[in-house]
Motif scaffolding. Structure first.
Motif, PDB file in Angstrom:
ATOM      1  N   ARG A   1       0.842  -1.210   0.000  1.00  0.00           N
ATOM      2  CA  ARG A   1       0.000   0.000   0.000  1.00  0.00           C
ATOM      3  C   ARG A   1       0.870   1.250   0.000  1.00  0.00           C
ATOM      4  O   ARG A   1       0.611   2.212  -0.710  1.00  0.00           O
ATOM      5  CB  ARG A   1      -0.924   0.003   1.219  1.00  0.00           C
ATOM      6  N   GLY A   2       1.942   1.236   0.776  1.00  0.00           N
ATOM      7  CA  GLY A   2       2.854   2.391   0.843  1.00  0.00           C
ATOM      8  C   GLY A   2       3.482   2.659  -0.516  1.00  0.00           C
ATOM      9  O   GLY A   2       3.512   3.797  -0.992  1.00  0.00           O
ATOM     10  N   LEU A   3       3.956   1.587  -1.142  1.00  0.00           N
ATOM     11  CA  LEU A   3       4.601   1.780  -2.450  1.00  0.00           C
ATOM     12  C   LEU A   3       3.572   2.231  -3.491  1.00  0.00           C
ATOM     13  O   LEU A   3       3.873   3.053  -4.368  1.00  0.00           O
ATOM     14  CB  LEU A   3       5.304   0.490  -2.895  1.00  0.00           C
ATOM     15  N   GLN A   4       2.368   1.700  -3.365  1.00  0.00           N
ATOM     16  CA  GLN A   4       1.312   2.091  -4.308  1.00  0.00           C
ATOM     17  C   GLN A   4       1.103   3.617  -4.254  1.00  0.00           C
ATOM     18  O   GLN A   4       1.008   4.278  -5.279  1.00  0.00           O
ATOM     19  CB  GLN A   4       0.013   1.382  -3.929  1.00  0.00           C
ATOM     20  N   ARG A   5       1.077   4.176  -3.050  1.00  0.00           N
ATOM     21  CA  ARG A   5       0.889   5.623  -2.904  1.00  0.00           C
ATOM     22  C   ARG A   5       2.031   6.365  -3.574  1.00  0.00           C
ATOM     23  O   ARG A   5       1.831   7.322  -4.308  1.00  0.00           O
ATOM     24  CB  ARG A   5       0.819   6.006  -1.415  1.00  0.00           C
ATOM     25  N   PHE A   6       3.242   5.880  -3.344  1.00  0.00           N
ATOM     26  CA  PHE A   6       4.403   6.546  -3.932  1.00  0.00           C
ATOM     27  C   PHE A   6       4.344   6.490  -5.460  1.00  0.00           C
ATOM     28  O   PHE A   6       4.547   7.494  -6.146  1.00  0.00           O
ATOM     29  CB  PHE A   6       5.689   5.870  -3.435  1.00  0.00           C
ATOM     30  N   LEU A   7       4.027   5.302  -5.993  1.00  0.00           N
ATOM     31  CA  LEU A   7       4.026   5.144  -7.449  1.00  0.00           C
ATOM     32  C   LEU A   7       2.918   5.972  -8.090  1.00  0.00           C
ATOM     33  O   LEU A   7       3.130   6.579  -9.144  1.00  0.00           O
ATOM     34  CB  LEU A   7       3.858   3.668  -7.834  1.00  0.00           C
ATOM     35  N   SER A   8       1.739   6.025  -7.442  1.00  0.00           N
ATOM     36  CA  SER A   8       0.682   6.802  -8.094  1.00  0.00           C
ATOM     37  C   SER A   8       0.998   8.292  -8.002  1.00  0.00           C
ATOM     38  O   SER A   8       0.732   9.032  -8.943  1.00  0.00           O
ATOM     39  CB  SER A   8      -0.707   6.446  -7.593  1.00  0.00           C
ATOM     40  N   GLY A   9       1.655   8.722  -6.903  1.00  0.00           N
ATOM     41  CA  GLY A   9       2.080  10.123  -6.802  1.00  0.00           C
ATOM     42  C   GLY A   9       3.076  10.447  -7.895  1.00  0.00           C
ATOM     43  O   GLY A   9       3.012  11.484  -8.556  1.00  0.00           O
ATOM     44  N   LYS A  10       3.967   9.512  -8.116  1.00  0.00           N
ATOM     45  CA  LYS A  10       5.015   9.706  -9.120  1.00  0.00           C
ATOM     46  C   LYS A  10       4.393   9.798 -10.518  1.00  0.00           C
ATOM     47  O   LYS A  10       4.770  10.629 -11.330  1.00  0.00           O
ATOM     48  CB  LYS A  10       5.943   8.492  -9.042  1.00  0.00           C
ATOM     49  N   GLN A  11       3.410   8.938 -10.735  1.00  0.00           N
ATOM     50  CA  GLN A  11       2.749   8.933 -12.042  1.00  0.00           C
ATOM     51  C   GLN A  11       1.969  10.223 -12.258  1.00  0.00           C
ATOM     52  O   GLN A  11       1.980  10.790 -13.351  1.00  0.00           O
ATOM     53  CB  GLN A  11       1.779   7.767 -12.090  1.00  0.00           C
ATOM     54  N   ARG A  12       1.329  10.678 -11.165  1.00  0.00           N
ATOM     55  CA  ARG A  12       0.562  11.922 -11.264  1.00  0.00           C
ATOM     56  C   ARG A  12       1.496  13.076 -11.613  1.00  0.00           C
ATOM     57  O   ARG A  12       1.222  13.870 -12.490  1.00  0.00           O
ATOM     58  CB  ARG A  12      -0.124  12.188  -9.916  1.00  0.00           C
TER      59      ARG A  12
ATOM     60  N   ASN B   1      13.240  19.366 -14.977  1.00  0.00           N
ATOM     61  CA  ASN B   1      13.625  18.020 -15.401  1.00  0.00           C
ATOM     62  C   ASN B   1      12.401  17.221 -15.804  1.00  0.00           C
ATOM     63  O   ASN B   1      12.029  16.253 -15.165  1.00  0.00           O
ATOM     64  CB  ASN B   1      14.335  17.280 -14.264  1.00  0.00           C
ATOM     65  N   GLU B   2      11.751  17.672 -16.853  1.00  0.00           N
ATOM     66  CA  GLU B   2      10.544  16.954 -17.243  1.00  0.00           C
ATOM     67  C   GLU B   2      10.889  15.583 -17.777  1.00  0.00           C
ATOM     68  O   GLU B   2      11.875  15.415 -18.470  1.00  0.00           O
ATOM     69  CB  GLU B   2       9.840  17.698 -18.384  1.00  0.00           C
ATOM     70  N   PRO B   3      10.083  14.589 -17.476  1.00  0.00           N
ATOM     71  CA  PRO B   3      10.324  13.272 -18.046  1.00  0.00           C
ATOM     72  C   PRO B   3      10.045  13.278 -19.544  1.00  0.00           C
ATOM     73  O   PRO B   3       9.284  14.097 -20.026  1.00  0.00           O
ATOM     74  CB  PRO B   3       9.346  12.377 -17.310  1.00  0.00           C
ATOM     75  N   THR B   4      10.671  12.346 -20.240  1.00  0.00           N
ATOM     76  CA  THR B   4      10.532  12.342 -21.682  1.00  0.00           C
ATOM     77  C   THR B   4       9.471  11.361 -22.138  1.00  0.00           C
ATOM     78  O   THR B   4       9.069  11.346 -23.267  1.00  0.00           O
ATOM     79  CB  THR B   4      11.866  11.931 -22.327  1.00  0.00           C
ATOM     80  N   ASP B   5       9.078  10.465 -21.239  1.00  0.00           N
ATOM     81  CA  ASP B   5       8.174   9.403 -21.643  1.00  0.00           C
ATOM     82  C   ASP B   5       7.080   9.301 -20.582  1.00  0.00           C
ATOM     83  O   ASP B   5       7.323   9.404 -19.397  1.00  0.00           O
ATOM     84  CB  ASP B   5       9.015   8.100 -21.678  1.00  0.00           C
ATOM     85  N   GLU B   6       5.869   9.098 -21.035  1.00  0.00           N
ATOM     86  CA  GLU B   6       4.785   9.097 -20.062  1.00  0.00           C
ATOM     87  C   GLU B   6       4.473   7.727 -19.497  1.00  0.00           C
ATOM     88  O   GLU B   6       3.671   7.583 -18.609  1.00  0.00           O
ATOM     89  CB  GLU B   6       3.520   9.628 -20.733  1.00  0.00           C
ATOM     90  N   GLY B   7       5.106   6.678 -20.021  1.00  0.00           N
ATOM     91  CA  GLY B   7       4.703   5.310 -19.673  1.00  0.00           C
ATOM     92  C   GLY B   7       5.017   4.947 -18.239  1.00  0.00           C
ATOM     93  O   GLY B   7       5.898   5.503 -17.612  1.00  0.00           O
ATOM     94  N   GLN B   8       4.286   3.974 -17.726  1.00  0.00           N
ATOM     95  CA  GLN B   8       4.468   3.443 -16.380  1.00  0.00           C
ATOM     96  C   GLN B   8       5.876   2.885 -16.221  1.00  0.00           C
ATOM     97  O   GLN B   8       6.518   3.054 -15.206  1.00  0.00           O
ATOM     98  CB  GLN B   8       3.440   2.326 -16.201  1.00  0.00           C
ATOM     99  N   GLN B   9       6.354   2.183 -17.271  1.00  0.00           N
ATOM    100  CA  GLN B   9       7.652   1.551 -17.207  1.00  0.00           C
ATOM    101  C   GLN B   9       8.749   2.566 -16.949  1.00  0.00           C
ATOM    102  O   GLN B   9       9.635   2.351 -16.154  1.00  0.00           O
ATOM    103  CB  GLN B   9       7.892   0.844 -18.551  1.00  0.00           C
ATOM    104  N   GLN B  10       8.619   3.728 -17.640  1.00  0.00           N
ATOM    105  CA  GLN B  10       9.614   4.777 -17.446  1.00  0.00           C
ATOM    106  C   GLN B  10       9.574   5.279 -16.001  1.00  0.00           C
ATOM    107  O   GLN B  10      10.597   5.491 -15.376  1.00  0.00           O
ATOM    108  CB  GLN B  10       9.313   5.928 -18.429  1.00  0.00           C
ATOM    109  N   ALA B  11       8.348   5.392 -15.485  1.00  0.00           N
ATOM    110  CA  ALA B  11       8.211   5.879 -14.126  1.00  0.00           C
ATOM    111  C   ALA B  11       8.900   4.950 -13.133  1.00  0.00           C
ATOM    112  O   ALA B  11       9.352   5.359 -12.095  1.00  0.00           O
ATOM    113  CB  ALA B  11       6.739   5.977 -13.753  1.00  0.00           C
TER     114      ALA B  11
END
Ligand SMILES: Nc1ncnc2c1ncn2[C@@H]1O[C@H](COP(=O)(O)OP(=O)(O)OP(=O)(O)O)[C@@H](O)[C@H]1O
Ligand SMILES: [Mg+2]
Length: 544
Positions: A458-469, A528-538
């Motif tokens: 659950r903790g990692l899920q929050r981090f990953l969705s924040g990162k994706q957002r 430092n904008e990311p260049t790719d929007e995909g989950q994998q890049q995140a």
């Protein structure tokens, strides 16, 4: 029908065998199965002994491990520690008598349990090379060296070339060196380097120097300067006892009465509980000498234990690694982008054995396992801080981790750089075999590990969705900024105002909106904008 061969003839072959002979024949039971695994087993046995010894003496462990190649299937292994050393009158039995040691009979949380590890190494060296193990020991009162081997038929130590040593550098500690054949050095994640890395992960108070067969030095520095809390010897809980346990303990008890043996000898055994037991078993004389306890009496007592409501076993004798310590170790060794850790409350298995589960998930950095396509998650299993590298298929930890639906938490174990760390701490770890490489899947243990994994997921899920957002916002920002540039040119032509001035104003408005929507005030994030929007890049670790 007449017998072809008579019993008397058959029994002419009857012989007794020592436990050493048994393990000589069944060495795979001790972890000496494949050539690569055998070499890891040797290092594992010596290193866990060093850690136990240092902790018992209250010394921050510094361990020196050196593996040298002598020929294709022959290696020498040297392990030295700064522990208390072994007094000379015990060294033989400690390192060359199977089933002898300072731990088996104590109900205390330590890595070693059986009194087989070190003598197993001596036996293995002897049967594959014919050579004794060389030992140097420095205690506070004497320093000596000697060679040690086993009289296999008698399961007795044989000590050779004993000599007192003066003027050696070692202040206190033990150094062992042996030659082993039928072994192979493996560089995979089932090899010695990985084993030591994981040992450093679960023992951040320890320092390990490893010299591999190529002569390359690997140093795992100490991440914490303080000793872990010391485990205490704890009493057995009545629900963890078998008839045989009770009988054996009664027969060696120094108490004068059975009632005192029970109330003084076992956890949670109050006078009130004794009265309950006496009411259930009026036929037993609780004033008798415990040495006179008979099997059928012990059997009745153990069966009535199940009808009494006991307080759970005291878990204060269990020392988990600790969240802060796990954090320090994971940062030190994996340098991840994100760590989530949980320590569950103590629970009990089989009614009488308390245990504590700790779990962590590390994402990015050097977490996970690299493969040709990128990454995959890996499971780091530990029992009382000892890494378990083999027999993962039969282990409670693997079973529990695999039963979690990771995708529900947005975690793709097959493709993400994640390491899942699980440590089971208990006074008694229910290993599946004497090789101590996997934990038997007791349902209470499996359930707790699963819950711990769900906590950290659950903790990692929050981090990953924040990162994706943030990535999605950053991407939108980039698109809007492209329009802002065009719009500034058009507005400049229409109004005659300087384009750069308009552009600056527009950019400030967009940046402000971005920060408000994203909840971020990090300027760097915009640059430092990311260049790719995909989950994998995140999921790519920052340092790779
Ligand atoms: N490096 C060391 N320093 C001090 N004492 C040691 C060291 N290594 C071993 N010993 C002593 O030797 C005993 C036997 O070690 P051994 O590895 O055979 O058994 P164990 O550690 O008790 O249990 P296990 O079989 O589970 O490893 C230990 O119980 C300990 O008393
Ligand atoms: Mg041991």
């Amino acid at each position: 029908m007449t017998m072809a061969v008579e019993a008397n003839a058959i029994f002419k072959q009857f012989k007794e065998h020592s436990v050493s002979e048994f393990f000589k024949k069944n060495r795979q039971m001790l972890g000496y199965s494949s050539m690569a695994r055998s070499l890891v087993t040797i290092v594992h046995e010596y290193v866990t002994n060093s850690l136990d010894a240092c902790e018992e003496a209250g010394i921050l462990p510094s361990i020196d491990v050196k593996v040298s190649r002598l020929s294709a299937d022959r290696y020498s292994v040297y392990v030295a520690d700064n522990g208390p050393g072994i007094p000379r009158q015990y060294v033989g039995k400690a390192l060359a008598k199977v089933l002898a040691g300072t731990k088996f009979h104590r109900n205390m949380q330590q890595r070693g349990q059986q009194g087989i590890g070190a003598s197993g190494c001596t036996l293995f060296s002897q049967v594959t090379t014919g050579k004794p193990i060389q030992v140097i020991s420095a205690t506070s009162t004497e320093k000596y060296r000697c060679g040690i081997s086993i009289d296999i038929m008698q399961n007795k130590p044989v000590i050779t070339n004993f000599a007192k040593l003066d003027g050696i550098e070692m202040e206190h500690g033990l150094a062992v060196e042996g030659e082993f054949a039928d072994v192979k050095y493996d560089t995979s994640d089932h090899g010695i380097l990985e084993y030591l890395k994981r040992t450093a992960l679960s023992n951040p108070h320890c320092e390990i120097k490893f010299t591999d067969p190529e002569g390359k030095e690997h140093l795992f520095v100490r991440a914490l300067q303080s000793m872990p809390e010391r485990a205490n010897v704890s009493k057995l809980h009545p629900l963890g006892l078998t008839t045989n346990d009770l009988l054996e303990l009664a027969h060696i008890s120094l108490e004068s009465r059975l009632s005192l043996f029970l109330t003084n000898g076992f956890a949670r055994f109050s006078k009130g509980k004794l009265a309950e037991l006496q009411a259930l078993l009026p036929e037993i004389n609780f004033d008798k000498d415990p040495k006179g306890l008979a099997w059928d009496e012990a059997e009745k007592i153990v069966s009535k234990f199940k009808d009494i409501k006991w307080l759970s076993p005291d878990a204060s004798s269990i020392i988990p690694i600790g969240e802060e310590q796990i954090m320090a170790a994971l940062v030190n060794i994996l340098n991840p982008e994100q760590i989530n850790i949980t320590e569950r409350k103590p629970k009990v298995f089989k009614g009488g054995f308390p245990f504590i589960i700790e779990a962590a998930i590390a994402y990015g950095g050097n977490s996970g396992k690299k493969n040709i396509e990128g990454y995959e998650g890996n499971i780091l299993r530990f029992a009382n801080r000892v890494p378990l590298l083999f027999d993962s298929g039969t282990c409670a930890i693997t079973e529990a981790v695999r039963s979690v639906q990771w995708k529900r938490y947005g975690i793709d174990l097959d493709n993400y750089p994640v390491s899942i760390f699980v440590n089971v701490s208990s006074v008694y770890i229910p290993y599946s075999g004497v090789g101590k490489e996997s934990i038997s899947p007791e349902s209470e243990i499996v359930d707790e590990i699963k819950l711990a994994c769900m906590d950290v997921a659950r903790g990692l899920q929050r981090f990953l969705s924040g990162k994706q957002r943030s990535k999605a916002f950053a991407s939108k920002y980039k698109i809007v900024m492209r329009y802002a540039n065009q719009l500034s040119s058009d507005l400049s032509i229409l109004s005659g105002t300087d384009k750069e001035h308009i552009k600056e104003k527009l950019e400030n408005i967009v940046a402000l909106k971005y920060k408000q929507a994203n909840g971020s005030d990090d300027e760097n994030e915009l640059q430092n904008e990311p260049t790719d929007e995909g989950q994998q890049q995140a999921a790519q670790p920052a340092s790779q």
